[in-house]
Design a protein around this motif. Structure first.
Motif, PDB file in Angstrom:
ATOM      1  N   THR A   1      46.366  30.471  40.395  1.00 35.37           N
ATOM      2  CA  THR A   1      45.098  31.006  40.928  1.00 35.37           C
ATOM      3  C   THR A   1      44.901  32.238  40.053  1.00 35.37           C
ATOM      4  OG1 THR A   1      45.126  29.952  42.962  1.00 35.37           O
ATOM      5  CG2 THR A   1      43.519  31.854  42.764  1.00 35.37           C
ATOM      6  N   LEU A   2      43.658  32.280  39.427  1.00 39.09           N
ATOM      7  CA  LEU A   2      43.381  33.585  38.847  1.00 39.09           C
ATOM      8  C   LEU A   2      42.651  34.419  39.541  1.00 39.09           C
ATOM      9  CD1 LEU A   2      42.792  32.498  35.067  1.00 39.09           C
ATOM     10  CD2 LEU A   2      45.206  33.317  36.109  1.00 39.09           C
ATOM     11  N   GLU A   3      42.641  35.757  39.988  1.00 39.80           N
ATOM     12  CA  GLU A   3      41.885  36.598  40.652  1.00 39.80           C
ATOM     13  C   GLU A   3      41.244  37.825  39.962  1.00 39.80           C
ATOM     14  OE1 GLU A   3      41.887  36.659  45.118  1.00 39.80           O
ATOM     15  OE2 GLU A   3      43.821  35.751  45.027  1.00 39.80           O
ATOM     16  N   VAL A   4      40.096  38.027  40.051  1.00 45.58           N
ATOM     17  CA  VAL A   4      39.429  38.804  38.936  1.00 45.58           C
ATOM     18  C   VAL A   4      38.318  39.389  39.859  1.00 45.58           C
ATOM     19  CG1 VAL A   4      40.096  37.913  36.981  1.00 45.58           C
ATOM     20  CG2 VAL A   4      37.901  37.289  37.845  1.00 45.58           C
ATOM     21  N   ASN A   5      37.786  40.568  39.364  1.00 44.75           N
ATOM     22  CA  ASN A   5      36.518  41.377  39.994  1.00 44.75           C
ATOM     23  C   ASN A   5      35.304  40.806  39.157  1.00 44.75           C
ATOM     24  OD1 ASN A   5      38.790  42.959  41.103  1.00 44.75           O
ATOM     25  ND2 ASN A   5      37.102  43.280  42.451  1.00 44.75           N
ATOM     26  N   ASN A   6      33.990  41.027  39.441  1.00 46.98           N
ATOM     27  CA  ASN A   6      32.896  40.606  38.626  1.00 46.98           C
ATOM     28  C   ASN A   6      32.893  42.008  37.620  1.00 46.98           C
ATOM     29  OD1 ASN A   6      30.440  40.638  37.643  1.00 46.98           O
ATOM     30  ND2 ASN A   6      29.172  40.904  39.539  1.00 46.98           N
ATOM     31  N   GLY A   7      32.711  41.492  36.320  1.00 43.67           N
ATOM     32  CA  GLY A   7      32.758  42.802  35.241  1.00 43.67           C
ATOM     33  C   GLY A   7      34.179  42.549  34.689  1.00 43.67           C
ATOM     34  N   ASP A   8      35.352  42.209  34.992  1.00 45.62           N
ATOM     35  CA  ASP A   8      36.629  42.034  34.402  1.00 45.62           C
ATOM     36  C   ASP A   8      36.588  41.094  33.024  1.00 45.62           C
ATOM     37  OD1 ASP A   8      37.330  43.669  36.463  1.00 45.62           O
ATOM     38  OD2 ASP A   8      38.596  42.214  37.449  1.00 45.62           O
ATOM     39  N   THR A   9      37.839  41.351  32.653  1.00 47.77           N
ATOM     40  CA  THR A   9      37.901  40.481  31.077  1.00 47.77           C
ATOM     41  C   THR A   9      39.228  39.804  31.436  1.00 47.77           C
ATOM     42  OG1 THR A   9      36.715  41.820  29.683  1.00 47.77           O
ATOM     43  CG2 THR A   9      38.471  40.429  28.723  1.00 47.77           C
ATOM     44  N   LEU A  10      39.401  38.355  31.025  1.00 46.39           N
ATOM     45  CA  LEU A  10      40.573  37.394  31.142  1.00 46.39           C
ATOM     46  C   LEU A  10      40.835  37.352  29.770  1.00 46.39           C
ATOM     47  CD1 LEU A  10      39.795  34.896  33.920  1.00 46.39           C
ATOM     48  CD2 LEU A  10      42.002  36.343  33.748  1.00 46.39           C
ATOM     49  N   VAL A  11      42.136  37.642  29.617  1.00 43.12           N
ATOM     50  CA  VAL A  11      42.776  37.166  28.198  1.00 43.12           C
ATOM     51  C   VAL A  11      44.005  36.168  28.564  1.00 43.12           C
ATOM     52  CG1 VAL A  11      44.246  38.016  26.303  1.00 43.12           C
ATOM     53  CG2 VAL A  11      42.235  39.560  27.427  1.00 43.12           C
ATOM     54  N   VAL A  12      43.823  34.949  28.183  1.00 47.34           N
ATOM     55  CA  VAL A  12      44.880  33.908  28.911  1.00 47.34           C
ATOM     56  C   VAL A  12      45.394  33.265  27.410  1.00 47.34           C
ATOM     57  CG1 VAL A  12      45.418  32.134  30.200  1.00 47.34           C
ATOM     58  CG2 VAL A  12      43.561  33.520  30.802  1.00 47.34           C
TER      59      VAL A  12
ATOM     60  N   ARG B   1      39.827  34.486  25.504  1.00 44.14           N
ATOM     61  CA  ARG B   1      39.361  35.883  25.885  1.00 44.14           C
ATOM     62  C   ARG B   1      38.005  35.988  26.043  1.00 44.14           C
ATOM     63  NH1 ARG B   1      42.793  40.131  23.171  1.00 44.14           N
ATOM     64  NH2 ARG B   1      44.140  38.841  22.123  1.00 44.14           N
ATOM     65  N   PHE B   2      37.621  36.391  27.311  1.00 49.64           N
ATOM     66  CA  PHE B   2      36.189  36.282  27.564  1.00 49.64           C
ATOM     67  C   PHE B   2      35.988  37.274  29.005  1.00 49.64           C
ATOM     68  CE2 PHE B   2      38.523  32.841  29.808  1.00 49.64           C
ATOM     69  CZ  PHE B   2      38.287  32.972  31.229  1.00 49.64           C
ATOM     70  N   THR B   3      34.836  37.652  29.125  1.00 53.93           N
ATOM     71  CA  THR B   3      34.405  38.746  30.215  1.00 53.93           C
ATOM     72  C   THR B   3      33.497  37.937  31.154  1.00 53.93           C
ATOM     73  OG1 THR B   3      34.710  40.554  28.544  1.00 53.93           O
ATOM     74  CG2 THR B   3      33.272  40.938  30.556  1.00 53.93           C
ATOM     75  N   ILE B   4      33.633  38.424  32.284  1.00 54.92           N
ATOM     76  CA  ILE B   4      33.101  37.723  33.349  1.00 54.92           C
ATOM     77  C   ILE B   4      31.674  38.720  33.860  1.00 54.92           C
ATOM     78  CG2 ILE B   4      33.046  37.273  36.248  1.00 54.92           C
ATOM     79  CD1 ILE B   4      36.055  36.623  34.658  1.00 54.92           C
TER      80      ILE B   4
END
Length: 551
Positions: free
Chosen positions: A40-51, A96-99
């Protein structure tokens, strides 16, 4: 868009074969990091994921971040041969993408062949730091991913269907967080337990990650208050049953207001296609009150079982899907640049003379197919569509996908057999940046009418209305909700009916739109929008990353 406290989250996904035992039998299952379901990936609105995805499996793989807008980062969207070539065995690729401006429950899954049967996980987007939910803060949160399990290798299942032209074998179990539950062989000891304290209110994040089946979802004796879907908040409404098509998510609040005991959480099929085979089993987890009385030594107290709707209870499915509203009035585009009508449904392709009967095992010696506007979508194999568009490579696709069916007929009536055979091709529909689209998704009764969950990549859209029969603009336009329509990324097109959606083409790239029943996308129930760059940097897709896989 970067806020001061936005974070960058780094993850490694190793796609690998892992022994997984279900229904008494061990399979060498494709997983991420040896986990089924995956992390499960948990992030906040505005964060960036690099997987960073490393492929140690024997199949090609890609990962799709289902419902993420991917503003200007189409290269990270993930559908194989649409926005990238697959990650070959032994190779890797970093997504790589930003929410931006999304909160709620989404999920990620493989988007190559049928790997998503086991390669999937939750993607939870919390509000920005310092922001709160627009509803009572729950005591705890639980993600419940509904899945589908074959007592076989899912890739073999789809390959056999592709070879024979017949429908693929149905699954052997449904699962909740990877576990079938008490009603299957060899499964009871691993049934998922969801603990609750009396009086508390919890948030359940329900995802339909099944491959080929819409599902009803209930918790015995408990009401559910729907507060979000597809990472958009909704005007809260209370129901005893959910219906989710594959790809859809629903966030519900549940209050532990019943006598302390154990209650089944259950999922089972909503199967609307008349006569079409389906997996008629029931997956369960257990909502367990911590103060539930302990059974006497050696005895077991069976949890309370909810009464599930009949598998073909379209009335219940419709009552649910038509209850959705946005929390407040939405900025709905009113000037329409493209007024489109796409038929969505099945078809049968006649076998050429001299073809082996072993490859024509569909009805009456045909092969199953599916199409939109009679175009059965074929993925390219040497380039991705986005790459071909970006580099101007000719011969990979054309941009003449029809705005309307090539022929008007009684779509949901008794359709002449002469209209059952779609044409194979790779046609895109071109949109200029900022244009407004209204799209009627019209089901057909070719071979059989059924509910189709239609997912659009790279966008959320507003659902203005749905109905049964053939869409009639003069009669049905009056039913449009132009005030507070819900925002979704996957729409359930009703069995023998239609759904109308609207969106603004503000995200340049190539965006797949397809039925999220994987049997149907395999048969060609898909198309793609090509959204051109606008003016200036912020209206253009970013350049491709250096490690984009080559075909």
């Amino acid at each position: 868009m970067q806020t001061t406290n936005a974070k960058v989250h780094y993850h490694d996904f190793v796609v690998q074969a892992t022994p997984v035992k279900r229904l008494c039998k061990t399979h060498n299952t494709i997983t991420v990091n040896g986990m089924y379901p995956g992390p499960t990936l948990e992030v906040n609105n505005g964060d960036t994921l690099v997987v960073n995805v490393v492929n140690r499996a024997r199949y090609n793989v890609t990962i799709h971040w289902h419902g993420i807008r991917q503003m200007r980062t189409g290269w990270a969207d993930g559908p194989e041969f649409v926005t990238q070539c697959p990650i070959r065995p032994g190779k890797s690729y970093t997504y790589r993408f930003t929410i931006e401006g999304q909160e709620g429950t989404l999920w990620w899954h493989a988007h190559s062949s049928w790997l998503r049967a086991t390669v999937y996980g939750a993607l939870i987007i919390h509000p920005k730091e310092g922001d709160s939910y627009p509803f009572t803060t729950p005591n705890r949160e639980t993600a419940l991913l509904l899945g589908e399990w074959w007592d076989a290798n899912p890739i073999d299942v789809v390959r056999q269907a592709t070879r024979t032209g017949a429908a693929p074998n149905v699954s052997d179990a449904y699962t909740i967080n990877g576990q079938p539950g008490d009603l299957y062989n060899c499964s009871t000891k691993d049934t998922v337990i969801v603990p609750v304290d009396s009086g508390e209110t919890n948030l359940l994040r329900v995802v339909n990650s099944a491959l080929n089946q819409q599902l009803f979802f209930k918790v015995a004796n408990h009401k559910l208050t729907v507060v979000g879907a597809d990472a958009s908040y909704v005007k809260p409404f209370t129901t005893s049953v959910l219906m989710l098509g594959p790809g859809q998510t629903t966030d519900v609040l549940i209050t532990a207001d019943q006598p302390p005991a154990r209650y089944y959480i259950a999922g089972q099929a909503y199967a609307s296609g008349q006569g079409a085979p389906f997996d008629n089993t029931t997956t369960t987890a257990i909502l367990e009150y911590k103060s539930a009385p302990c059974p006497a030594k050696g005895a077991t107290i069976k949890p309370v079982m909810p009464a599930m709707p009949a598998f073909n209870d379209t009335a219940t499915a419709t009552a649910f899907t038509t209850s959705f509203r946005s929390p407040r009035q939405v900025p709905l585009p009113t000037e329409i640049d493209h007024n489109l009508l796409f038929t969505v449904g099945l078809g049968l392709i006649n076998c050429p003379p001299g073809a082996s009967s072993s490859t024509c095992q569909g009805p009456n010696g045909t092969r199953f197919a599916a199409s939109m506007n009679n175009e059965s979508f074929v993925l390219p194999s040497n380039f991705s569509l986005l790459q071909a568009h970006q580099q101007g490579i000719p011969g990979v696709f054309t941009t003449d996908f029809p705005a309307n069916p090539p022929l008007t007929f009684d779509y949901t009536g008794n359709v002449s057999r002469s209209l059952w055979q779609p044409i194979k091709g790779t046609k895109l529909y071109k949109l200029k940046y900022g244009e407004t689209v209204q799209l009627v998704l019209q089901g057909t009764s070719i071979f059989t009418a059924e509910n189709h969950p239609i997912h659009l990549h790279g966008y959320d859209f507003y659902i203005l209305a749905e109905g049964f029969g053939n869409f009639d603009p003069s009669r049905d336009t009056t039913k449009f909700n132009l005030v507070d329509p819900p925002q979704r990324n996957t729409a359930s097109v009703p069995v023998g009916g239609w759904t109308v959606i609207r969106f603004v083409a503000d995200n340049p790239g190539v965006w797949l739109m397809h039925c999220h029943l994987d049997a149907h996308i395999t048969w060609g129930l898909a198309m793609a929008f090509l959204v051109e760059n606008g003016l200036g940097e912020l209206q253009k897709i970013e350049p491709p990353p250096a490690d984009l896989p080559l075909c």
